[in-house]
Design a protein around this motif. Sequence first.
Motif, PDB file in Angstrom:
ATOM      1  N   LEU A  63       0.814  -1.218   0.000  1.00  0.00           N
ATOM      2  CA  LEU A  63       0.000   0.000   0.000  1.00  0.00           C
ATOM      3  C   LEU A  63       0.848   1.270   0.000  1.00  0.00           C
ATOM      4  N   ILE A  64       2.141   1.143  -0.173  1.00  0.00           N
ATOM      5  CA  ILE A  64       3.041   2.298  -0.159  1.00  0.00           C
ATOM      6  C   ILE A  64       2.744   3.207  -1.339  1.00  0.00           C
ATOM      7  N   GLY A  65       2.643   4.490  -1.061  1.00  0.00           N
ATOM      8  CA  GLY A  65       2.417   5.481  -2.108  1.00  0.00           C
ATOM      9  C   GLY A  65       3.689   6.175  -2.552  1.00  0.00           C
ATOM     10  N   ASP A  66       4.700   6.192  -1.695  1.00  0.00           N
ATOM     11  CA  ASP A  66       5.985   6.825  -2.011  1.00  0.00           C
ATOM     12  C   ASP A  66       7.098   5.833  -1.693  1.00  0.00           C
ATOM     13  N   PRO A  67       7.639   5.165  -2.721  1.00  0.00           N
ATOM     14  CA  PRO A  67       8.663   4.140  -2.492  1.00  0.00           C
ATOM     15  C   PRO A  67       9.927   4.665  -1.803  1.00  0.00           C
ATOM     16  N   GLU A  68      10.222   5.951  -1.967  1.00  0.00           N
ATOM     17  CA  GLU A  68      11.425   6.510  -1.342  1.00  0.00           C
ATOM     18  C   GLU A  68      11.288   6.633   0.174  1.00  0.00           C
ATOM     19  N   HIS A  96      -0.059   5.129   0.828  1.00  0.00           N
ATOM     20  CA  HIS A  96      -0.805   5.950  -0.119  1.00  0.00           C
ATOM     21  C   HIS A  96      -2.026   6.550   0.572  1.00  0.00           C
ATOM     22  N   GLY A  97      -2.320   7.801   0.258  1.00  0.00           N
ATOM     23  CA  GLY A  97      -3.481   8.472   0.837  1.00  0.00           C
ATOM     24  C   GLY A  97      -4.788   7.780   0.513  1.00  0.00           C
ATOM     25  N   GLY A  98      -4.849   7.080  -0.620  1.00  0.00           N
ATOM     26  CA  GLY A  98      -6.073   6.364  -0.984  1.00  0.00           C
ATOM     27  C   GLY A  98      -6.406   5.250  -0.008  1.00  0.00           C
ATOM     28  N   ALA A  99      -5.378   4.602   0.543  1.00  0.00           N
ATOM     29  CA  ALA A  99      -5.614   3.548   1.539  1.00  0.00           C
ATOM     30  C   ALA A  99      -6.179   4.170   2.821  1.00  0.00           C
ATOM     31  N   VAL A 100      -5.617   5.316   3.214  1.00  0.00           N
ATOM     32  CA  VAL A 100      -6.123   6.017   4.401  1.00  0.00           C
ATOM     33  C   VAL A 100      -7.552   6.491   4.155  1.00  0.00           C
ATOM     34  N   ASP A 120      -9.005  15.793   5.326  1.00  0.00           N
ATOM     35  CA  ASP A 120      -7.863  16.699   5.416  1.00  0.00           C
ATOM     36  C   ASP A 120      -6.668  15.887   5.910  1.00  0.00           C
ATOM     37  N   TYR A 121      -5.644  15.795   5.071  1.00  0.00           N
ATOM     38  CA  TYR A 121      -4.421  15.081   5.451  1.00  0.00           C
ATOM     39  C   TYR A 121      -3.515  16.062   6.179  1.00  0.00           C
ATOM     40  N   MET A 122      -3.100  15.705   7.393  1.00  0.00           N
ATOM     41  CA  MET A 122      -2.335  16.606   8.236  1.00  0.00           C
ATOM     42  C   MET A 122      -0.840  16.313   8.232  1.00  0.00           C
ATOM     43  N   ARG A 123      -0.513  15.042   8.020  1.00  0.00           N
ATOM     44  CA  ARG A 123       0.893  14.651   7.961  1.00  0.00           C
ATOM     45  C   ARG A 123       0.972  13.249   7.375  1.00  0.00           C
ATOM     46  N   ALA A 124       2.170  12.871   6.954  1.00  0.00           N
ATOM     47  CA  ALA A 124       2.370  11.515   6.451  1.00  0.00           C
ATOM     48  C   ALA A 124       2.331  10.535   7.625  1.00  0.00           C
ATOM     49  N   ALA A 125       1.746   9.402   7.385  1.00  0.00           N
ATOM     50  CA  ALA A 125       1.759   8.345   8.402  1.00  0.00           C
ATOM     51  C   ALA A 125       3.178   7.812   8.520  1.00  0.00           C
ATOM     52  N   THR A 126       3.543   7.399   9.701  1.00  0.00           N
ATOM     53  CA  THR A 126       4.885   6.870   9.932  1.00  0.00           C
ATOM     54  C   THR A 126       5.012   5.488   9.298  1.00  0.00           C
ATOM     55  N   PRO A 127       5.990   5.311   8.401  1.00  0.00           N
ATOM     56  CA  PRO A 127       6.174   3.996   7.774  1.00  0.00           C
ATOM     57  C   PRO A 127       6.349   2.893   8.820  1.00  0.00           C
TER      58      PRO A 127
END
Length: 140
Positions: A43-48, A53-57, A87-94
């Motif tokens: 479900l990763i949206g940014d491989p780096e 991914h926001g769609g999963a959230v 409203d996305y406030m921050r990236a979730a912690t990997p």
Amino acid sequence: MDKKLQVVRQFIEAIPHSKALGMRLTDMGEGTATIVMPYDPALIGDPETGVLHGGAVSALMDTCCGAAVMSHPANSGSTATIALRIDYMRAATPGQAITATATCYHVTRSVAFVRATASDEDQDKPVAAATGAFTVEGIR
């Protein structure tokens, strides 16, 4: 748990996208729901960065809001999303699971209104917040 809440739990846990995303209903009350979605590299949206991914959230929050509406005493059936603002406030912690909690705070004859938050292990800083409107069947 009363029969209605058992039916709602079974319905939410049987939804194909909920199963595919690993969602697990952990708590439900009259008009409230909590669902956990485990971290999954698929479900990763940014491989780096490894951020989900926001769609999963978004799917998690939509499902949790729907569960809150279905469990509300005024709703006698299923529900569908009319509108959902996230409203996305921050990236979730990997590597961390995401937990969504929703409350159905107002119900009219045909529409239920819901608020929700999603957090990872840092409960003090939400990943996202949502407000939504959902259909209501046969208000009691």
